[in-house]
Write a protein that holds these residues in place. Structure first.
Motif, PDB file in Angstrom:
ATOM      1  N   ARG A  55       0.829  -1.209   0.000  1.00 21.28           N
ATOM      2  CA  ARG A  55       0.000   0.000   0.000  1.00 21.28           C
ATOM      3  C   ARG A  55       0.861   1.256   0.000  1.00 21.28           C
ATOM      4  N   ARG A  56       1.965   1.194   0.748  1.00 26.95           N
ATOM      5  CA  ARG A  56       2.871   2.353   0.795  1.00 26.95           C
ATOM      6  C   ARG A  56       3.499   2.591  -0.579  1.00 26.95           C
TER       7      ARG A  56
ATOM      8  N   GLU B 189      -5.076   8.981   2.336  1.00 34.09           N
ATOM      9  CA  GLU B 189      -4.502   7.656   2.133  1.00 34.09           C
ATOM     10  C   GLU B 189      -3.133   7.553   2.789  1.00 34.09           C
TER      11      GLU B 189
ATOM     12  N   GLU C 253       2.225   1.803  -3.460  1.00 36.14           N
ATOM     13  CA  GLU C 253       1.191   2.338  -4.353  1.00 36.14           C
ATOM     14  C   GLU C 253       0.989   3.830  -4.114  1.00 36.14           C
TER      15      GLU C 253
ATOM     16  N   ILE D 145      -2.093   4.870   5.636  1.00 32.91           N
ATOM     17  CA  ILE D 145      -0.994   3.936   5.395  1.00 32.91           C
ATOM     18  C   ILE D 145       0.064   4.079   6.477  1.00 32.91           C
TER      19      ILE D 145
END
Length: 205
Positions: free
Chosen positions: A162-163, A191, A165, A195
């Motif tokens: 996720r980081r 976001e 992205e 994250i």
């Protein structure tokens, strides 16, 4: 499976009790080495994940420099003033971290696979041959260690993904040179905060 061969204590699947115990002890030592290696690699992976968020792997909190680096990309994305020198340095650092992450991931997967095979195909049958309850408990303990390490790794790996992205999204904002805090940038900010919290939680497990 019946353990009738263990009742008399003189025949454990073609082995004497002493031979069966020596076999299990050798496998236990091998499993312990794998356990320590796996726990070390998972801990390193969590430290690497934390560096992606706070730029500090010693657990004492982010330094002034790391805080500056942490916000620079976002600042540049907001103002559209990303410098070429900063961008090149950031790309190099990201590449190094990505390579380290990939190496650690492969090592963790390989160690988990080796340990799983050792437990299931060697240790468990060996514990059955000795007929000792403490050996069966050790097999259970190693399986629990393997499960816990796998869960910690998977949780951290998901946070890293996720980081990464989010990092690509910020990089895209920089390349477009968009200024101002529009709706898309507000979403990126939300976001990033989510994250960051996830990464800290994963690293603190």
């Amino acid at each position: 499976m019946h353990n009738s061969g263990n009742i008399n204590g003189n025949n454990t699947y073609g082995m004497t009790p002493e031979q069966a115990s020596r076999e299990f002890d050798a496998l236990r030592r091998e499993a312990t080495k794998l356990e320590r290696h796996l726990e070390d690699r998972v801990a390193r992976y969590q430290q690497l994940a934390q560096r992606l968020t706070v730029g500090d792997s010693n657990g004492s909190g982010p330094s002034d420099e790391s805080l500056s680096q942490r916000s620079s990309l976002l600042d540049h994305a907001e103002t559209g003033t990303a410098s070429s020198a900063y961008s090149d340095k950031k790309k190099t650092n990201d590449k190094n971290i990505d390579e380290e992450e990939a190496t650690l991931s492969k090592d963790i997967h390989r160690t988990m696979s080796t340990m799983t095979e050792l437990i299931n195909t060697k240790m468990a049958p060996a514990a059955e041959r000795t007929g000792r309850s403490q050996h069966s408990l050790l097999v259970k303990r190693y399986r629990e260690i393997l499960f816990d390490c796998g869960a910690d790794y998977n949780k951290t790996s998901a946070a890293v993904a996720r980081r990464r992205e989010a990092r690509e999204l910020f990089r895209g904002a920089v390349s477009r040179g968009e200024g101002g805090r529009d709706e898309a940038m507000e979403q990126l900010l939300r976001e990033r905060n989510a994250i960051d919290n996830s990464m800290k939680s994963a690293a603190g497990v």
